[in-house]
Design a protein around this motif. Sequence first.
Motif, short mmCIF file in Angstrom:
data_model
loop_
_atom_site.label_atom_id
_atom_site.label_comp_id
_atom_site.label_asym_id
_atom_site.label_seq_id
_atom_site.Cartn_x
_atom_site.Cartn_y
_atom_site.Cartn_z
N LYS A 99 0.77 -0.64 -0.13
CA LYS A 99 -0.57 -0.11 -0.31
C LYS A 99 0.56 1.54 0.26
N GLU A 100 2.46 0.81 -0.23
CA GLU A 100 2.91 2.59 0.87
C GLU A 100 3.17 3.11 -0.37
N ILE A 101 2.81 4.52 -0.92
CA ILE A 101 3.23 5.03 -2.60
C ILE A 101 4.72 5.56 -2.19
N ALA A 102 5.77 4.43 -2.86
CA ALA A 102 6.95 4.99 -3.11
C ALA A 102 7.78 4.07 -3.89
N GLU A 103 8.65 4.44 -4.54
CA GLU A 103 10.33 3.96 -5.38
C GLU A 103 11.10 3.34 -5.45
N GLN A 104 10.98 2.06 -4.91
CA GLN A 104 11.92 1.04 -5.14
C GLN A 104 12.80 1.04 -6.40
N ILE A 105 14.48 1.67 -5.91
CA ILE A 105 15.31 1.76 -6.86
C ILE A 105 16.04 -0.10 -7.08
N ILE A 106 15.80 -0.26 -8.57
CA ILE A 106 16.48 -1.55 -8.61
C ILE A 106 17.72 -1.74 -9.27
N ALA A 107 18.60 -0.36 -9.95
CA ALA A 107 19.74 -0.79 -10.50
C ALA A 107 19.65 0.83 -10.85
N ALA A 108 20.95 1.05 -11.19
CA ALA A 108 21.57 2.20 -11.71
C ALA A 108 22.31 2.55 -12.42
N ASN A 109 21.94 4.08 -13.73
CA ASN A 109 22.92 3.84 -15.11
C ASN A 109 23.16 2.28 -15.72
N ILE A 110 21.68 2.58 -16.09
CA ILE A 110 21.35 1.63 -17.09
C ILE A 110 21.17 1.85 -18.64
N ASP A 111 21.70 1.47 -19.41
CA ASP A 111 21.82 1.74 -20.59
C ASP A 111 20.79 0.94 -21.38
N TYR A 112 20.07 -0.21 -20.84
CA TYR A 112 19.49 -1.08 -22.20
C TYR A 112 18.71 -1.94 -20.90
N ALA A 113 17.61 -2.73 -20.90
CA ALA A 113 16.56 -3.31 -19.91
C ALA A 113 17.00 -4.85 -20.94
N GLU A 255 5.76 -7.92 -11.74
CA GLU A 255 5.37 -7.34 -12.33
C GLU A 255 6.08 -5.68 -11.89
N PHE A 256 6.19 -4.42 -12.98
CA PHE A 256 6.48 -3.43 -12.78
C PHE A 256 5.81 -2.51 -12.04
N GLY A 257 5.51 -1.45 -10.98
CA GLY A 257 4.73 -0.80 -10.40
C GLY A 257 4.85 0.93 -11.30
N LEU A 258 4.24 0.78 -11.70
CA LEU A 258 4.72 2.16 -12.13
C LEU A 258 4.78 3.36 -11.45
N THR A 259 6.03 4.38 -12.06
CA THR A 259 5.72 5.73 -11.19
C THR A 259 5.79 6.61 -11.34
N ALA A 260 6.66 6.90 -12.96
CA ALA A 260 6.79 8.40 -13.18
C ALA A 260 5.51 8.55 -14.04
N PRO A 261 5.48 10.04 -13.87
CA PRO A 261 3.87 11.73 -13.97
C PRO A 261 3.38 11.67 -15.91
N SER A 262 5.23 10.98 -16.01
CA SER A 262 5.21 11.94 -16.99
C SER A 262 4.22 11.15 -18.24
N SER A 263 3.42 12.31 -19.01
CA SER A 263 2.65 12.17 -20.29
C SER A 263 3.03 11.64 -21.42
N GLU A 264 4.03 12.06 -21.92
CA GLU A 264 4.51 11.54 -23.36
C GLU A 264 4.92 9.82 -22.52
N ALA A 265 4.92 9.79 -21.61
CA ALA A 265 5.37 8.47 -21.36
C ALA A 265 4.00 6.85 -21.67
N ARG A 266 3.57 7.53 -21.12
CA ARG A 266 2.35 7.02 -20.81
C ARG A 266 1.87 5.67 -21.65
N SER A 267 2.19 6.53 -23.22
CA SER A 267 1.11 5.53 -24.59
C SER A 267 3.51 4.64 -25.22
#
Length: 351
Positions: A99-113, A255-267
């Motif tokens: 239920k907590e609204i918070a971001e969890q960082i999995i890895a940093a400085n990534i070029d490709y997933a 699952e990846f819970g979504l975090t970013a609000p950018s409207s450009e990214a949503r689609s």
Amino acid sequence: MNTLNKLGWSDFFETSLTPDEKQNTTIGRISTVNKTNYIVIYESGIKTCELAGNLMFGLDENEKPKTGDWVLFLDYGDLGIISKILPRYNCLSRQKSGKEIAEQIIAANIDYAVIVQCPEIGLNLRRLERTLVQLQNCNIEPIVLINKTDLPISDEQQITMNFMIDAYQAIPISAYHGSNMKLLKDQILTGKSYVFIGASGVGKSSIINTLEEENNIKTGEISQATMKGAHTTTSRELYILKSGGVVIDTPGTREFGLTAPSSEARSSGFHGIDKLVKGCKFHNCTHTNEKGCKILKAVKTGGISEDEYESFMRLNREMEHYESSLQDRKQKGKKLSKIIKNMKKSGYKNR
């Protein structure tokens, strides 16, 4: 090419160093995060490090080193002390489960997933869309793999696989037999960082083993009772491949819970929808009842399926909820800080 460049070092990180730091500290990259220490790869090898006191107690959880972070440390022989975490140019994150609204960082400085699915566990188009949206939010390029194509596949799964190949350029491979692995190897570049994500049992570690041509990462069998993979990777670990490229293996994530609000990214995770959004009559179109909405028109004419539209709208609502909850929490934090500040002033006046 030196070790740091092979690890992904670039001018972005170089510019964050002072002359004194360059001379008196050692540069390394976090390979593994343990409960009490960190494994750091640097030019001379591998070092077990701990955080300096001011970092241990002065940083939030997401500000502390994560796998893939670049750090500076003081070398005391058997132990290193991390004195600075360098700025990140991006990070792979998700909303924390629960239920907590918070971001969890999995890895940093990534070029490709590298997103891995397989017919044995189940090809899931909606899950792929969700992951692609979050990668766009995190500014990370995707590579889609369908592993275990040597195993039998149902007609329904075959249709899904064909769509993933056509729409998202998914690469069908078999890590067990090595088929089509060259198509993946050709995309692994020296000095670039790749994080492997997917559900348990899809074969992430086996694929990395095949890339490395050494069986040095533990792999496990699929439970025949549940058809779910055993959690063979229990932590995030970074490796340098002999052929070039840095890979990060991760525990199974469904699952990846979504975090970013950018409207450009949503689609961006949806085949075709991202192009249609740009053609909507209104720049702030909600795609619900507006005249001139290209998405609604495509749904009506059959260009987009109802399932895809509902998934797109559901992910939109999820990101809006995350953004709203985050802003609400920030406002509450500001109010609390203001109350504490006023209380201090009041206390000082009464003394």
